[in-house]
Design a protein around this motif. Structure first.
Motif, PDB file in Angstrom:
ATOM      1  N   ARG A  12       1.035  -1.086   0.244  1.00  0.00           N
ATOM      2  CA  ARG A  12      -0.322   0.325  -0.151  1.00  0.00           C
ATOM      3  C   ARG A  12       1.041   1.147   0.309  1.00  0.00           C
ATOM      4  NH1 ARG A  12      -3.915  -1.954   4.703  1.00  0.00           N
ATOM      5  NH2 ARG A  12      -5.211  -3.782   2.997  1.00  0.00           N
ATOM      6  N   TRP A  13       0.327   2.244  -0.535  1.00  0.00           N
ATOM      7  CA  TRP A  13       0.982   3.360  -0.181  1.00  0.00           C
ATOM      8  C   TRP A  13       1.347   4.008   1.267  1.00  0.00           C
ATOM      9  CZ3 TRP A  13       2.974   5.589  -4.493  1.00  0.00           C
ATOM     10  CH2 TRP A  13       2.467   5.598  -5.821  1.00  0.00           C
ATOM     11  N   ARG A  14       2.534   4.041   1.261  1.00  0.00           N
ATOM     12  CA  ARG A  14       2.476   5.092   2.577  1.00  0.00           C
ATOM     13  C   ARG A  14       2.804   6.594   2.666  1.00  0.00           C
ATOM     14  NH1 ARG A  14       8.578   1.891   3.915  1.00  0.00           N
ATOM     15  NH2 ARG A  14       8.771   2.624   1.939  1.00  0.00           N
ATOM     16  N   ARG A  15       2.130   7.224   3.347  1.00  0.00           N
ATOM     17  CA  ARG A  15       1.359   8.621   3.736  1.00  0.00           C
ATOM     18  C   ARG A  15       2.786   9.255   2.954  1.00  0.00           C
ATOM     19  NH1 ARG A  15      -0.504  11.971   8.540  1.00  0.00           N
ATOM     20  NH2 ARG A  15      -0.746  13.545   7.431  1.00  0.00           N
ATOM     21  N   GLY A  16       2.747  11.001   1.793  1.00  0.00           N
ATOM     22  CA  GLY A  16       3.298  11.393   1.239  1.00  0.00           C
ATOM     23  C   GLY A  16       3.637  10.801  -0.168  1.00  0.00           C
ATOM     24  N   GLN A  17       3.815   9.429   0.059  1.00  0.00           N
ATOM     25  CA  GLN A  17       5.064   8.381  -0.959  1.00  0.00           C
ATOM     26  C   GLN A  17       3.800   7.899  -2.589  1.00  0.00           C
ATOM     27  OE1 GLN A  17       4.924   4.625  -0.532  1.00  0.00           O
ATOM     28  NE2 GLN A  17       6.610   4.550  -1.011  1.00  0.00           N
ATOM     29  N   ARG A  18       2.174   9.346  -2.527  1.00  0.00           N
ATOM     30  CA  ARG A  18       1.786   9.316  -3.490  1.00  0.00           C
ATOM     31  C   ARG A  18       2.281  10.419  -4.230  1.00  0.00           C
ATOM     32  NH1 ARG A  18      -3.586   7.500  -1.734  1.00  0.00           N
ATOM     33  NH2 ARG A  18      -3.964   5.106  -2.728  1.00  0.00           N
ATOM     34  N   GLY A  19       2.677  11.630  -3.681  1.00  0.00           N
ATOM     35  CA  GLY A  19       2.648  13.158  -4.352  1.00  0.00           C
ATOM     36  C   GLY A  19       4.393  13.221  -4.231  1.00  0.00           C
ATOM     37  N   LEU A  20       5.252  12.031  -4.122  1.00  0.00           N
ATOM     38  CA  LEU A  20       7.164  11.984  -4.327  1.00  0.00           C
ATOM     39  C   LEU A  20       6.343  11.317  -5.787  1.00  0.00           C
ATOM     40  CD1 LEU A  20       9.032  10.335  -1.231  1.00  0.00           C
ATOM     41  CD2 LEU A  20       8.889  12.879  -2.283  1.00  0.00           C
ATOM     42  N   PHE A  21       6.105   9.796  -5.858  1.00  0.00           N
ATOM     43  CA  PHE A  21       6.030   9.530  -7.489  1.00  0.00           C
ATOM     44  C   PHE A  21       5.348  10.727  -7.988  1.00  0.00           C
ATOM     45  CE2 PHE A  21       3.155   6.965  -9.946  1.00  0.00           C
ATOM     46  CZ  PHE A  21       4.355   5.914 -10.335  1.00  0.00           C
ATOM     47  N   LEU A  22       4.927  11.433  -8.119  1.00  0.00           N
ATOM     48  CA  LEU A  22       3.840  12.153  -9.066  1.00  0.00           C
ATOM     49  C   LEU A  22       4.466  13.453  -9.455  1.00  0.00           C
ATOM     50  CD1 LEU A  22      -0.689  12.200  -8.348  1.00  0.00           C
ATOM     51  CD2 LEU A  22       0.660  11.236 -10.043  1.00  0.00           C
ATOM     52  N   ARG A  23       5.513  13.864  -8.670  1.00  0.00           N
ATOM     53  CA  ARG A  23       6.268  15.133  -8.549  1.00  0.00           C
ATOM     54  C   ARG A  23       7.456  14.215  -9.352  1.00  0.00           C
ATOM     55  NH1 ARG A  23       9.367  17.804  -3.581  1.00  0.00           N
ATOM     56  NH2 ARG A  23      10.654  15.944  -3.568  1.00  0.00           N
ATOM     57  N   HIS A  24       7.726  13.266  -9.488  1.00  0.00           N
ATOM     58  CA  HIS A  24       9.156  12.543 -10.077  1.00  0.00           C
ATOM     59  C   HIS A  24       8.425  12.365 -11.373  1.00  0.00           C
ATOM     60  CE1 HIS A  24      12.593  10.073 -11.128  1.00  0.00           C
ATOM     61  NE2 HIS A  24      12.193   9.392 -11.671  1.00  0.00           N
ATOM     62  N   TRP A  25       7.628  12.041 -11.677  1.00  0.00           N
ATOM     63  CA  TRP A  25       7.359  11.657 -12.778  1.00  0.00           C
ATOM     64  C   TRP A  25       6.526  12.669 -14.246  1.00  0.00           C
ATOM     65  CZ3 TRP A  25       9.102   8.200 -15.465  1.00  0.00           C
ATOM     66  CH2 TRP A  25       9.088   6.839 -15.277  1.00  0.00           C
ATOM     67  N   ILE A  26       6.261  13.515 -13.513  1.00  0.00           N
ATOM     68  CA  ILE A  26       6.011  15.052 -13.931  1.00  0.00           C
ATOM     69  C   ILE A  26       7.262  15.393 -14.384  1.00  0.00           C
ATOM     70  CG2 ILE A  26       4.449  16.835 -13.119  1.00  0.00           C
ATOM     71  CD1 ILE A  26       2.873  15.219 -11.893  1.00  0.00           C
ATOM     72  N   SER A  27       8.256  15.940 -13.142  1.00  0.00           N
ATOM     73  CA  SER A  27       9.168  16.687 -13.793  1.00  0.00           C
ATOM     74  C   SER A  27       9.749  16.311 -14.798  1.00  0.00           C
ATOM     75  CB  SER A  27       9.658  16.519 -12.507  1.00  0.00           C
ATOM     76  OG  SER A  27      10.662  15.287 -11.885  1.00  0.00           O
ATOM     77  N   GLN A  28      10.331  14.515 -14.827  1.00  0.00           N
ATOM     78  CA  GLN A  28      10.481  14.093 -16.242  1.00  0.00           C
ATOM     79  C   GLN A  28       9.657  14.240 -17.120  1.00  0.00           C
ATOM     80  OE1 GLN A  28      13.607  11.986 -15.753  1.00  0.00           O
ATOM     81  NE2 GLN A  28      13.633  12.721 -13.522  1.00  0.00           N
TER      82      GLN A  28
END
Length: 167
Positions: A12-28
């Protein structure tokens, strides 16, 4: 001692992990997209006509009337300073006043290239090609084009000169 690595359920997603994942892919995606736009700029700039797209294109303009032919004495009459002389290709050009812009062109893009010079408000033009010199007069405020072909030198008035600031 026993270790528990979790169950068979998907993590499961841990707290704050979704935001980091989206930020990484959007920046790429933005980084790659920015590089693609930057790489496409030279092609888009060339297709659009560049900085001088508002200037008349002398190559596609209808040829105007021939320039008035004069002699060497009339070319030199009344001027204290020497004419502006330059060589382009196998031709040598001289002008009284104005600017010149030269290029090598081939008719239809095929065959031997010849020198073509566009003169902005020149007043008087001289050209030497294959040992022959011709002099022309251009009415004040008009532009002219001189072609140095194997068949000889020709001069045509291309129209009124328009000043384009910043060019």
């Amino acid at each position: 001692m026993a270790r528990d690595y979790g169950g068979v359920d998907l993590p499961r997603w841990r707290r704050g992990q979704r935001g980091l994942f989206l930020r990484h892919w959007i920046s790429q995606i933005l980084l790659v997209g920015g590089f693609l736009v930057f790489a496409a700029l030279p092609t888009a700039f060339a297709i659009s006509g560049g900085f001088h797209s508002d200037k008349p294109n002398f190559e596609t303009q209808a040829p105007g009337p021939p320039c008035r032919e004069i002699g060497e004495a009339e070319f030199d009459r009344g001027w204290n300073d020497p004419p502006h002389r330059f060589s382009f290709g196998a031709a040598t050009f001289a002008r009284r006043r104005g600017d010149a812009d030269c290029t090598a062109r081939a008719p239809g893009g095929v065959g031997p290239a010849f020198a073509t010079c566009n003169f902005d408000a020149p007043w008087a033009i001289a050209a030497t090609f294959d040992g022959k010199t011709r002099w022309w007069s251009v009415a004040g405020g008009y532009s002219a084009t001189v072609d140095a072909r194997r068949s000889g030198l020709t001069c045509r008035v291309t129209g009124k000169f328009h000043y384009y600031p910043g060019t």
